[in-house]
Write an enzyme that holds these catalytic residues in place. Structure first.
Site, PDB file in Angstrom:
ATOM      1  NE  ARG A 132      12.742  -5.564  -6.028  1.00 51.57           N
ATOM      2  CZ  ARG A 132      12.415  -5.852  -7.278  1.00 51.57           C
ATOM      3  NH1 ARG A 132      11.175  -6.195  -7.575  1.00 51.57           N
ATOM      4  NH2 ARG A 132      13.316  -5.806  -8.249  1.00 51.57           N
ATOM      5  NE  ARG A 169      17.193   2.371 -13.111  1.00 53.79           N
ATOM      6  CZ  ARG A 169      16.728   1.142 -13.275  1.00 53.79           C
ATOM      7  NH1 ARG A 169      15.555   0.950 -13.866  1.00 53.79           N
ATOM      8  NH2 ARG A 169      17.380   0.110 -12.841  1.00 53.79           N
ATOM      9  CG  HIS A 214      10.328  -4.620 -20.602  1.00 56.49           C
ATOM     10  ND1 HIS A 214      11.659  -4.527 -20.267  1.00 56.49           N
ATOM     11  CD2 HIS A 214       9.642  -4.441 -19.443  1.00 56.49           C
ATOM     12  CE1 HIS A 214      11.761  -4.324 -18.955  1.00 56.49           C
ATOM     13  NE2 HIS A 214      10.554  -4.260 -18.439  1.00 56.49           N
ATOM     14  CD  GLU A 252      18.755  -2.065 -14.923  1.00 59.59           C
ATOM     15  OE1 GLU A 252      18.926  -3.016 -14.147  1.00 59.59           O
ATOM     16  OE2 GLU A 252      17.853  -2.058 -15.780  1.00 59.59           O
ATOM     17  CG  ASP A 308      14.080  -1.258 -16.336  1.00 60.68           C
ATOM     18  OD1 ASP A 308      14.826  -1.476 -15.375  1.00 60.68           O
ATOM     19  OD2 ASP A 308      13.305  -2.111 -16.828  1.00 60.68           O
ATOM     20  N   GLY A 318       0.784  -1.242   0.000  1.00 66.60           N
ATOM     21  CA  GLY A 318       0.000   0.000   0.000  1.00 66.60           C
ATOM     22  C   GLY A 318       0.810   1.284   0.000  1.00 66.60           C
ATOM     23  CG  ASP A 339      13.306  -9.236  -6.675  1.00 69.99           C
ATOM     24  OD1 ASP A 339      12.352  -9.137  -5.898  1.00 69.99           O
ATOM     25  OD2 ASP A 339      13.202  -9.270  -7.921  1.00 69.99           O
ATOM     26  CG  HIS A 384      14.997  -1.879  -7.632  1.00 74.88           C
ATOM     27  ND1 HIS A 384      15.901  -0.897  -7.985  1.00 74.88           N
ATOM     28  CD2 HIS A 384      14.475  -2.329  -8.796  1.00 74.88           C
ATOM     29  CE1 HIS A 384      15.922  -0.771  -9.293  1.00 74.88           C
ATOM     30  NE2 HIS A 384      15.064  -1.632  -9.817  1.00 74.88           N
ATOM     31  CG  ASP A 385      17.193  -4.589 -10.121  1.00 73.95           C
ATOM     32  OD1 ASP A 385      16.167  -5.267  -9.920  1.00 73.95           O
ATOM     33  OD2 ASP A 385      17.278  -3.732 -11.016  1.00 73.95           O
ATOM     34  CG  ASP A 387       0.332   5.948  -0.904  1.00 77.30           C
ATOM     35  OD1 ASP A 387       1.088   6.699  -0.251  1.00 77.30           O
ATOM     36  OD2 ASP A 387      -0.733   5.488  -0.437  1.00 77.30           O
TER      37      ASP A 387
HETATM   38 CA    CA Z   1      -1.873   3.485  -0.164  1.00 76.51          CA
END
Ligand code: CA
Length: 582
Positions: A468, A322, A244, A353, A324, A169, A464, A419-420, A171
């Site tokens: 995260r 950035r 992609h 990246e 990807d 959740g 991963d 995150h990677d 945001d």
């Molecule tokens: Ca939220």
């Protein structure tokens, strides 16, 4: 002389315009071999009157080679040149045509290396603000839930360990609500992983490039975020996923329904029909059917994506992109992308990246920088795993410096984790002393540091999806000493220009610790890092007679009267940062 090892090439990382008056020349030789390298340069149309000979400066070595460099201000923008390489009494002319014991004056003209003309439009000009930036990377789904009304269904409890498909959740409102935290930390730039409409929690499978993901907010929320950031002096860049799209991207859905009859059929790389998804008979990111590869060579696709890039720059006033999986998209596309982006915002920052050697993308017509994973990897190997020693670490770092031009090195996006990758502290087996030493390196090295959310308070996590995890907002669970040190180091970097824009030079002869000097005309800062389990005595002999610890002004060392030798100890797994003028 090992002539095989000697290398130079114009219009590459060995010879490039740094600015409209300056060309940098580098040359490589076998390690520990040459006793002198000279550069003879001039304007080929007026050679005799402009001919200049200068010694080249030794700058560094990697595991096999030495590198020399010189900064030249060519006459009339034109530069022709050759080298004289010497090993004791052995001496060669090194020209574009090879090595010669001597060259007839009349033949020289044919032998020159050439940087024919400095055309200003071709110079890689990087955004100035980036050199003063300290970035913070946010994975929006996991940072803070600022608006419960937009939560996905069945969200997982904040703080529990993530699985691949978990939603929590988080945001954009959550980021807005925590801007004071970020301001207090001291960062002045944000990088958000994708925020456009997509079905996954990471949003790398875009469904609609023109719409903010409804779980994150809407156009007004992102506008509010950017304008509030700008008011606080925080720049913000977004993640463009142009290699992609997502499975539910309308053009792909159209192709799934209509096959070859679809007007979007050539937007993708479809091998044959009927289209299958398992395994996909179309090109995708990796072999992921949910992420069909876009055909960026198709002018319609290019036009569509360039419009996306332009829209968010204009409409929301973001400060850069950035990119990807940037290395799998064609160079032609990125050249157009740069033109569009820079025409809208001249100082927008473009980061690709790319995890490997990236020179073909970094010569000024495509990206400003890459996510500097080669340096990240060197930090894993040296600080976290201790698989390489200080000598190997320095040599590897040097090889990454030589790969690129100076202006690119000045804005390289330096990260310890993302995150990677698994979290740096987890790679250190939870040993915060190692993380701290790597962070000290990151925040005092050339380029732009980026802190992955939560690293500053000690959040852990493996590969991963574990890297995260949700941000911890219960202050009782923070590593407060670590956070305090992050704040101090960010403050130091912001207050000392030499740490952001100064030259970088290793200090040699201090055994198995690493030390380097960041220097401007006004100040000089010395960084010493001891990644050993034993204290190390250091004899500093940098020509300076008095130094003060920047984090503890009471710690001052002076040399004795007859020398500039300063003796001090760097404790095990500890560091010192000194200023020489205070
Ligand atoms: Ca939220």
């Amino acid at each position: 002389m090992n002539l095989h090892a000697i290398y130079h090439r114009p219009k590459s990382n060995y010879c490039y315009a740094y600015d409209k008056n300056t060309v940098h020349i580098r040359i490589r030789s076998a390690k520990g071999e040459l006793t002198k390298v000279s550069l003879i340069y001039g304007d080929k149309y007026n050679w005799e009157n402009t001919k200049t000979e200068l010694d080249m400066n030794y700058i560094c070595c990697d595991n096999l080679f030495d590198y020399y460099m010189l900064s030249i201000n060519p006459h009339n923008n034109r530069l022709s040149y050759y080298f004289i390489v010497e090993k004791d009494f052995e001496r060669y002319y090194y020209t574009e045509w090879g090595f010669f014991k001597s060259v007839e004056q009349k033949d020289l003209y044919l032998h020159f290396f050439n940087y024919p003309y400095i055309n200003e439009v071709d110079i890689h000009s990087v955004p100035e603000w980036v050199k003063d930036a300290i970035f913070y990377q946010i994975f929006p789904e996991r940072f803070f839930n600022g608006d419960k009304s937009n939560d996905p269904e069945n969200i997982t409890k904040w703080g529990s360990l993530p699985e691949s498909h978990s939603f929590y959740g988080g945001d954009l409102k959550g980021i807005i609500n925590k801007l004071d935290y970020l301001e207090e930390l001291g960062i002045n730039a944000l990088y958000l992983t994708p925020i456009f409409h997509a079905s996954t929690n990471h949003k790398y499978d875009t469904t609609d490039y023109m719409k903010i993901d409804p779980h994150f907010g809407d156009l007004d929320t992102v506008k509010e975020l950017v304008s509030k950031c700008h008011k606080k002096g925080i720049r913000i860049i977004l993640d463009a996923v142009f290699n992609h799209c997502g499975y539910y991207f309308e053009p792909f859905q159209d192709v799934l329904q209509k096959g070859e009859e679809s007007i979007y059929y050539n937007w993708f790389h479809i091998k044959n029909t009927p289209i299958k998804t398992n395994p996909p008979n179309y090109h995708s990111f990796g072999f992921t059917p949910q992420m069909p590869k876009l055909n960026t060579e198709n002018p319609e696709v290019m036009k569509y994506l360039l419009n996306v890039a332009a829209y968010w720059l204009k409409e929301v006033d973001i400060d850069g992109w950035r990119l990807d999986v940037a290395n799998e998209v064609d160079h032609s596309f990125w050249r157009e992308f740069r033109k569009v982006v820079k025409s809208i915002k001249k100082d927008a920052y473009i980061i690709g990246e790319i995890w490997h050697d990236s020179l073909p993308w970094l010569m000024g017509d495509q990206f400003d920088s890459i996510m500097n994973y080669p340096v990240t990897r060197a930090c894993f190997e040296y600080f976290a795993y201790e698989k390489i020693d200080s000598k190997e670490f320095k040599e590897f770092i040097n090889s990454t410096i030589i790969r690129n031009t100076t202006q690119v090195n000045e804005v390289m996006f330096n990260l310890l984790d993302s995150h990677d990758t698994s979290r740096f502290i987890t790679r250190c087996g939870g040993d915060f002393r190692k993380l701290i030493l790597a962070m000290i390196f990151q925040l005092t090295y050339i380029g732009v540091p980026c802190i992955y959310y939560g690293t500053e308070i000690g959040i852990k996590g493996g590969d991963d999806p574990d890297c995260r995890r949700t941000m911890e907002w219960d202050e009782k669970k923070w590593n407060k000493d670590l956070l305090k040190l992050y704040r101090s180091m960010i403050y130091l970097r912001k207050n000392h220009e030499s740490l952001r824009r100064g030259s970088f030079k290793w200090i040699n002869g201090i055994s198995d610790i690493i030390g380097y000097i960041r220097k401007t005309e006004e100040e000089e800062i010395i960084i010493l890092i001891n990644n050993n389990d034993e204290d190390r005595k250091v004899n500093l002999n940098t020509g300076v007679k008095k130094i003060a610890n920047l984090l503890d002004k009471n710690e001052i060392y002076s040399s004795d009267n007859n020398s500039s030798n300063i003796e001090l100890t760097v404790n095990q797994r500890d560091f010192k940062i000194f200023i020489t003028k205070y």
